[in-house]
Design an enzyme around this catalytic site. Sequence first.
Site, PDB file in Angstrom:
ATOM      1  N   HIS A 132     -47.128 -31.566  39.694  1.00 50.30           N
ATOM      2  CA  HIS A 132     -48.087 -30.527  40.052  1.00 50.30           C
ATOM      3  C   HIS A 132     -48.090 -30.305  41.558  1.00 50.30           C
ATOM      4  CE1 HIS A 132     -51.921 -28.498  40.645  1.00 50.30           C
ATOM      5  NE2 HIS A 132     -51.901 -28.202  39.369  1.00 50.30           N
ATOM      6  N   HIS A 141     -55.011 -18.991  39.079  1.00 50.64           N
ATOM      7  CA  HIS A 141     -54.599 -19.685  37.863  1.00 50.64           C
ATOM      8  C   HIS A 141     -54.942 -18.922  36.593  1.00 50.64           C
ATOM      9  CE1 HIS A 141     -54.370 -22.981  40.728  1.00 50.64           C
ATOM     10  NE2 HIS A 141     -53.676 -23.646  39.849  1.00 50.64           N
ATOM     11  N   ARG A 153     -50.750 -16.433  54.091  1.00 50.98           N
ATOM     12  CA  ARG A 153     -50.231 -16.954  52.817  1.00 50.98           C
ATOM     13  C   ARG A 153     -50.679 -18.405  52.690  1.00 50.98           C
ATOM     14  NH1 ARG A 153     -49.705 -18.095  48.173  1.00 50.98           N
ATOM     15  NH2 ARG A 153     -47.750 -18.153  46.987  1.00 50.98           N
ATOM     16  N   CYS A 177     -42.618 -13.684  53.976  1.00 47.40           N
ATOM     17  CA  CYS A 177     -42.727 -14.284  52.646  1.00 47.40           C
ATOM     18  C   CYS A 177     -41.580 -13.793  51.776  1.00 47.40           C
ATOM     19  CB  CYS A 177     -44.068 -13.893  52.024  1.00 47.40           C
ATOM     20  SG  CYS A 177     -44.332 -14.550  50.365  1.00 47.40           S
ATOM     21  N   TYR A 230     -39.476 -21.002  45.157  1.00 49.01           N
ATOM     22  CA  TYR A 230     -38.807 -20.075  46.064  1.00 49.01           C
ATOM     23  C   TYR A 230     -37.297 -20.073  45.839  1.00 49.01           C
ATOM     24  CZ  TYR A 230     -43.317 -19.679  48.323  1.00 49.01           C
ATOM     25  OH  TYR A 230     -44.654 -19.436  48.583  1.00 49.01           O
TER      26      TYR A 230
END
Length: 743
Positions: free
Chosen positions: A147, A171, A248, A298, A444
Amino acid sequence: MMIAPRRLTVVLRHPNSRPATASFVCRPCIRLRAKNLHQTTARANSTQPPSRHSPGSNTRPRTARVAPLGLLVGGGLVASYLAITQHTNDDSAEACKVKPLASGDDRDPSLPRFRLKDVRQHDAASGKPWVTYEDKVYDITDWIAAHPGGDVILRAAGASIEPYWNIFSIHKSTHVREILDQYLIGFIEVADLVNGRPAVEQIEDPFKEDPARDPRLISHTVKPRNAEPPNEELDREFQTPNGLFYVRNHMWVPVIEESKVGEHGLTIELPDGETRTYTLAELKERFPTHKVTAVLQCSGNRRNDMTRHAGKTNGLQWGVSAISNAEWEGVRLADVLADAGLKVADATSTTQSLVSGNPSPNSLHVQLTGLEAYGSSIPLSKALDPSGDVLLAFGMNGQTLPRDHGYPLRAVVPGTVAARSVKWLSKIVVSDEESPSQWQRRDYKSFGPNEGPSPDWDRAVSIQEMPVTSAITGVWVGDCVRKGRVAWLSGARSQHGGGKQDGGIVDVGGVERKVGFTPQDRANNAKEEAPHNTKETSAEPVAVQGYAYSGGGRGIARVDISLDGGKTWDQAELLDDCSKPGACFGNKNWTWRRWRYLGQLSELSLPVSSSGTTADNDCESSTPNNSKDLRTKKHCTTLVVKATDDAYNAQPESHAAIFNARGNLATAWHRVRICPKCTTNGDGKGVVWSTGETYGCGFKKEAEAVRDEMAMLRSSAPPEGPGSKSGSALAGVSISVSAGGKD
């Protein structure tokens, strides 16, 4: 708090490990659910090595890999499990006698029921943490290590995860719930439910100490805060003001007392296990200070554009402003690693490596970890490159690093995706493998258009250097250009025709049309000589601005712009922001390149009424006199921009070709549709054109306008046949409608 699927040990628990608190059915009798069986067999041939930490452990060795997303199980193992359950426990028949369900309990009878008092025993200290969500119970023992916010979710252990998800609103999505369901072990007893749910618990809001933000920022999520500046503010200045720099965050902003900031520690761990800790004060005192002017972008910048034009993507739907440029101040990471005792071979000489016994930097990684549990890594070769300009930064645009941007210390890795520039930096580990974090191994990355939402994450390389991209951030048409609304035209001359300012009015009479590679012969085109307030047509000035950027230190060679959807092209003016002494720092082109363009749109014809006459009194109406005549619809055109860097890398034409379900690296040509507005000039002799409406990523939602255009095209399109273009045009519009979304 993104969720990763549990490992095999969660699906196939040993029969003797059944919870003593189950009040409905014993563990040996719980069937292997069809859903989990499908998931286990799907990855039976995976080559992912097993995790090297013991079940239930909340810590992971430095070089451990993230728990695999697939569940590694084959038919033989399933058969073994079934065989074990046949003869485990002599009294299994007696133990498996089911207890009657409570009155009104119509939930899945194959799963056990648990009392809340027993769930509470499985808190963070138990070694086998459970959580509840709604009326269900989940065992997250084997999930913690994988996690992203393992330490955070342990706060909910032994209780409900729902209050945390109410705060972490990111979430609340279908794919997150589907992953959590793989940890389901049972239900809460009816006796502990009120109206089908346990009593609501109150928790302390971890975001209550977050800093105040500029109200101009456009928020995608509030907790954690993820926001971008509006287009008109993004590239107004070369250096993005600190308050407008895009935000971010994955969790809350850590709180560091100002009086103790000098004591903030950074721990360096070397491959041999040796560690060294530096305080922030020590870093500032012992090492030379350097400045680097660099963009951070980003990987999801313009994700909304990919969603609009290619398909659904998972992630924050950024517009064009998840990118910003700043001057960073700090110490070189290479200097600190050398001082800590790191010894490596010359990266260009394998012979030296054999002689010295030191590892090659090409085989090592620098793992970076922040105070809020975020982790990422870069190749050691990048960290040690003398021209790579990797900093441990404590300053931004001449000020102390703001809290939202990493105070008191962050990594800045120029030319690389911003996900590697870890904020609130607290630990650095030099390792023989990448960071084990979710953000390095499972987030990513990018995949082929055909690979869907559940790709083989281990097969793709992590994103490091960024590809070339560009975007339009502002458009002005007609009188909005003439009357000095464009800041960069006021008081200056444009290379595209000599626009100049006089008393607030910009003279654009000498602006060349500039819509193709070869200028048209204006002397032979009487319509182009008509004044802007003609009752029939008007060639209107258009001003456009934006940015271009390429990673890896590559500069921007040119920016191409089209005013007619890509049929003809011209080049924009590249601003030389780094020409002034001290304006830019760094060994390579780490900054963005702002660009500007002044040209003329093709003639804009007036709306036509049902009678076939011009209707200048109804310029602002799409349906004059309430008629349904579709010929009076808006007069729109599509502006397109694309950039080429100095290595001649160019942007792809479409997002369909680079589509990936995560929506990463959305770098296709940026298309913006403009619909100039005409109004009567008050004297009954003509009309005045102005900017009107602008649609596209970073601007307005465009679905409504596209539907209108589809209707107009259908009404006027000839029957389709061999060689007809009407079908393809409608298909392109149809994609825009289905992919419409918020900016």
